[in-house]
Design an enzyme around this catalytic site. Structure first.
Site: not given
Length: 390
Positions: A221, A234
């Site tokens: 990501s 995350y």
């Protein structure tokens, strides 16, 4: 006059080479981050040095030679045949993994689609619309016994050909809030699924990947190398995954296995979860937060958390094709890149973080990611009110 003529000559050569560069970039679909921007800027500076410092024929020869070398270094798009290539994808129940399984199946790849529920709607749709070559495999990346079962199934199917590719796509977001507010269970879940699960799958299936000298691709990501407020669990798990990929790239060079990490920006997938899931997580925070923390932040501040799901989903792109194209390039290009950044600003935002003062990026992040832009925690508001009163 001679200096003016030389400047015109350098300008004409720069324009000519620029046109040739741009044509090659477009023809081979090379993104700006993979076109060596630093080298291009260095080439521009070299042109100035050659014009005003070196000058003469030697300077001109040096500049032309540097342009030719840069042109040669631009990647050429050459793709391998999909014939006989098998790829395992995790997290194919929905979202990106689901779309990628369909995309690779259409291109003739033997796809092992890992799903959490072989009887679920996502798995049933893959069975219905994909070719008979596609194999659904029950795969919870946090379940060691299921990983071992998948290894046995893949090994019996591919035999001596080996497994060409692994795509680590399975992931969870958990919940978005200040790191202090999030339960430790959210941190553990993100690490277990996004990082530990990918490591365990890699370790189990690596012998099959080494046999084919194939590709290891991780869907990380933009948050894996750029801090985004509210994404502590995350982002930490994706940062670990990105570093794991980087180290594995070095470790596997001697085996001929190529490794790539994909760092997308925001795309509309099921990683955000449903509004119902978001509401339950919001209630979980309210039920388990320490009283003094709850008092410091204030219920009105905490109430804004539930709006973040809608905001993130609204600002995310529904077009998954940039990610699909980059994953396919990582799997099938003769010369894949080590890093890909599909999506809006997925390359520019990390550059802003790395090369600009932190206060510039912090203000940009506050405005861009819409995390509590208009409200402060309760105790900070009270403190500011007292300061103004004094």
């Amino acid at each position: 006059m001679v200096q003016f003529d030389s400047a015109l000559l350098y300008l004409a050569l720069s324009a000519l080479f620029s046109g040739v560069f741009i044509y090659k970039l477009i023809k081979n679909k090379v993104k700006i981050e993979n076109a060596s921007v630093c080298s291009l800027l260095s080439l521009f500076m070299l042109g100035i040095v050659c014009l005003y410092v070196v000058s003469g024929r030697f300077g001109l020869t040096l500049f032309i030679g540097a342009c030719v070398l840069y042109y040669i270094s631009i990647p050429v798009r050459q793709m391998l045949s999909t014939q006989g290539k098998a790829v395992l994808i995790t997290g194919c129940d929905s979202g990106l993994g689901h779309a990628l399984a369909k995309h690779l199946d259409e291109r003739g790849v033997l796809v092992f689609a890992g799903v959490l529920d072989k009887d679920g709607p996502g798995a049933l749709e893959l069975s219905r619309v994909c070719s008979s070559k596609l194999s659904l495999v029950q795969l919870d990346v946090t379940n060691s016994s299921e990983i071992k079962t998948v290894y046995d199934e893949v090994k019996s199917r591919v035999q001596d050909a080996g497994l060409w590719g692994i795509v680590h796509n399975a992931g969870v977001l958990g919940y978005v809030a200040d790191g202090e507010l999030l339960p430790i269970s959210v941190y553990k879940q993100c690490m277990d699924v996004n990082f530990i699960g990918a490591v365990e799958v890699t370790k189990m299936l690596m012998p099959l990947l080494r046999k084919s000298k194939g590709r290891l691709v991780t869907i990380s990501s933009m948050a894996g190398h750029t801090p985004i407020p509210g994404f502590a669990p995350y982002a930490a798990s994706k940062a670990a995954l990105s570093m794991f990929s980087a180290v594995m790239r070095q470790d596997l060079l001697k085996w001929g296995v190529k490794v790539a990490a994909i760092h997308p920006s925001g795309f509309k997938t099921n990683i955000f979860g449903s509004q119902e899931h978001w509401s339950s997580q919001d209630q979980n925070i309210l039920d388990n937060i320490m009283p003094e923390v709850k008092d410091d932040y204030g219920e009105d501040y905490l109430a804004t958390l539930k709006d973040l799901h809608h905001q993130m989903f609204t600002f995310s792109s529904s077009d998954l094709s940039p990610v699909l194209e980059d994953v396919c390039h990582a799997l099938l290009s003769t010369n894949p890149y080590s890093s890909y950044t599909p999506g809006t600003c997925a390359y520019l935002i990390p550059c802003l973080f790395r090369y600009f003062p932190l206060w510039v990026y912090d203000n940009f992040a506050k405005l861009t990611f819409h995390i509590h832009r208009n409200i402060l925690p309760r105790s900070l508001r009270i403190s500011q009110t007292h300061s103004k009163a004094d």
